[in-house]
Enzyme design. Structure first.
Site, short mmCIF file in Angstrom:
data_model
loop_
_atom_site.label_atom_id
_atom_site.label_comp_id
_atom_site.label_asym_id
_atom_site.label_seq_id
_atom_site.Cartn_x
_atom_site.Cartn_y
_atom_site.Cartn_z
CE1 TYR A 113 -2.88 3.34 0.83
CE2 TYR A 113 -1.37 3.37 2.82
CZ TYR A 113 -2.60 4.05 1.91
OH TYR A 113 -2.92 5.21 2.24
N1 LIG Z 1 -7.04 7.05 6.01
C1 LIG Z 1 -5.78 7.14 6.31
O1 LIG Z 1 -5.34 6.93 7.49
C2 LIG Z 1 -4.95 7.71 5.26
C3 LIG Z 1 -3.78 8.11 5.51
C4 LIG Z 1 -2.92 8.65 4.58
C5 LIG Z 1 -3.35 8.55 3.35
N2 LIG Z 1 -4.51 8.18 2.97
C6 LIG Z 1 -5.00 8.45 1.71
O2 LIG Z 1 -6.47 9.11 1.63
C7 LIG Z 1 -7.21 9.00 0.61
C8 LIG Z 1 -8.63 8.72 1.07
O3 LIG Z 1 -8.48 7.56 2.12
P1 LIG Z 1 -9.84 7.24 3.00
O4 LIG Z 1 -9.22 7.17 4.58
O5 LIG Z 1 -10.76 8.62 2.78
O6 LIG Z 1 -10.17 5.80 2.09
P2 LIG Z 1 -11.74 5.49 1.74
O7 LIG Z 1 -11.54 4.28 1.45
O8 LIG Z 1 -12.80 5.94 2.69
O9 LIG Z 1 -11.78 6.47 0.36
C9 LIG Z 1 -11.22 6.06 -0.87
C10 LIG Z 1 -12.32 6.42 -2.03
O10 LIG Z 1 -11.70 5.96 -3.05
C11 LIG Z 1 -12.90 5.35 -3.92
N3 LIG Z 1 -12.30 4.57 -5.00
C12 LIG Z 1 -11.09 3.76 -4.80
N4 LIG Z 1 -10.52 3.08 -6.05
C13 LIG Z 1 -11.45 4.07 -6.97
C14 LIG Z 1 -11.36 4.08 -8.41
N5 LIG Z 1 -10.59 3.10 -9.00
N6 LIG Z 1 -12.11 4.70 -9.12
C15 LIG Z 1 -13.08 5.48 -8.22
N7 LIG Z 1 -13.17 5.68 -6.91
C16 LIG Z 1 -12.15 4.87 -6.36
C17 LIG Z 1 -13.62 4.48 -2.82
O11 LIG Z 1 -14.90 4.23 -3.23
C18 LIG Z 1 -13.65 5.34 -1.62
O12 LIG Z 1 -14.86 6.31 -1.72
C19 LIG Z 1 -6.58 7.68 -0.08
O13 LIG Z 1 -5.94 7.90 -1.36
C20 LIG Z 1 -5.48 7.04 1.09
O14 LIG Z 1 -4.43 6.48 0.38
C21 LIG Z 1 -5.50 7.90 4.05
#
Ligand SMILES: NC(=O)c1ccc[n+]([C@@H]2O[C@H](COP(=O)([O-])OP(=O)(O)OC[C@H]3O[C@@H](n4cnc5c(N)ncnc54)[C@H](O)[C@@H]3O)[C@@H](O)[C@H]2O)c1
Length: 332
Positions: free
Chosen positions: A141
């Site tokens: 990841y």
């Molecule tokens: N939550 C954490 O701890 C964290 C920490 C650092 C970075 N991030 C980054 O923040 C971003 C959002 O994370 P989150 O916690 O809201 O996760 P989340 O799973 O709630 O959100 C991700 C969203 O992307 C959508 N998605 C995934 N693949 C897709 C695709 N191919 N086409 C269209 N939609 C797609 C999913 O349906 C979801 O709504 C991510 O890129 C993640 O890597 C999250």
């Protein structure tokens, strides 16, 4: 201003969309709902589908030729799942990011704000990092995030696309107005475990009390998701000042700058639940790391952003959202 929010039906993306709306920026949400929730898109401009779907992106840009920028949060984010299914993770997080970038470039959308992660850093001995610290992503990841950043940097160097990668530390909490929050009860994250322990009346077990930190528990930089969302708004509003022809790619850490240990977070949570939580010491779990926090002031310097909410706020909002979630989203 109108912006594309890819992944805008997810936990952080829906909060970013709310923060945009509150500041007069119109979000256009694109999400395949693989983990996102349709409920989080109600009353918002929403297109259901994949970020790699060129025909869909064309429809979005035909309907909204005034899209000024894209915030790209769409990704799969579960570390153990990425270990079990690396191909799926590289495909979605890297492969489809390439497609999305191609579509954005083709349609003349040249400003990209990318959700990256502090999990790509190798923490220094003092457990702090800044944007120049060495990278050492330790899971598939995290490697997808580092690779996507590398792609963005190369594309920004060679094409009109400019990009800003925001490296989030450890998001906690929910929208203070409780429009959105975590989609599922998340027992794998520390806040989820705290909520579970409180609800079940069982002790919260500290996973390791012999780490080299001030109280022996791991250290993180817990940043309230609403503060994170506000940072995206600042990134969008200041994009052209910060990401220039001379510097077409920027990296900015988003953390509080204060390390909070897991024990301190648990104490903050206990405060919110009026002491109704027992905290006990336990062993380390395989794969756990001591953690890190940001020492950088770049977000303040470039974006005029610093955090406003505390870990107590994060605990309170997480708990409030958790109570509301079944009514909003059904049992999950
Ligand atoms: N939550 C954490 O701890 C964290 C920490 C650092 C970075 N991030 C980054 O923040 C971003 C959002 O994370 P989150 O916690 O809201 O996760 P989340 O799973 O709630 O959100 C991700 C969203 O992307 C959508 N998605 C995934 N693949 C897709 C695709 N191919 N086409 C269209 N939609 C797609 C999913 O349906 C979801 O709504 C991510 O890129 C993640 O890597 C999250």
């Amino acid at each position: 201003m109108k912006v594309l929010v890819a992944g805008g039906a997810g936990y952080i993306g829906s909060t970013v969309a709310s923060a945009c709306l509150d500041r007069g920026i119109t979000p256009v949400v694109l999400d395949d709902l693989s983990t996102g929730r349709e409920e989080f898109t109600r009353g918002r401009l929403f297109y259901r589908g994949d970020i790699a779907d060129g025909a869909l992106l064309d429809r979005v840009f035909d309907d909204h030729p005034d899209l000024a920028a894209a915030v790209h949060l769409a990704a799969r984010i579960v570390v153990p799942e990425s270990v079990a299914d690396p191909l799926g993770y590289y495909e979605n997080n890297v492969g489809r990011t390439l497609d999305l970038l191609g579509h954005l470039a083709r349609r003349g959308c040249h400003r990209v704000v990318f959700s990256s992660s502090a999990s790509i850093y190798r923490p220094g001995d003092d457990l702090t990092v800044d944007e120049d610290s060495a990278l050492e992503p330790t899971s598939p990841y995290a490697r997808t995030k580092a690779m996507a950043e590398q792609v963005l940097q190369d594309v920004a160097a060679a094409t009109p696309v400019r990009a800003m990668s925001l490296r989030y530390f450890n998001p906690v909490g929910a929208d203070p107005e409780l429009r959105t929050g975590q989609q599922v009860a998340n027992g794998s994250h520390v806040m989820g475990r705290l909520i579970e322990a409180h609800r079940a009346g069982t002790p919260f077990v500290l996973a390791g009390v012999d780490w080299p930190t001030r109280d022996g528990t791991g250290i993180r930089d817990y940043v309230h998701v609403w503060d994170l969302a506000r940072a995206h708004v600042e990134a969008l509003l200041r994009f052209d000042q910060v990401v220039t022809a001379a510097q077409p790619y920027q990296v900015v850490n988003l953390g509080t700058g204060r390390g909070t240990t897991v024990r301190e977070l648990a104490e903050a949570f206990r405060e919110v639940v009026d002491g109704r939580l027992e905290i006990v010491d336990g062993p380390r779990r395989p794969g756990d790391q001591v953690g890190s926090y940001t020492r950088s002031r770049r977000a303040e310097q470039l974006l005029g952003w610093s955090t406003e909410l505390s870990v107590v706020d994060g605990a309170r909002h997480s708990l409030e959202w958790d109570r509301l979630r079944p009514a909003r989203l059904g049992r999950s």
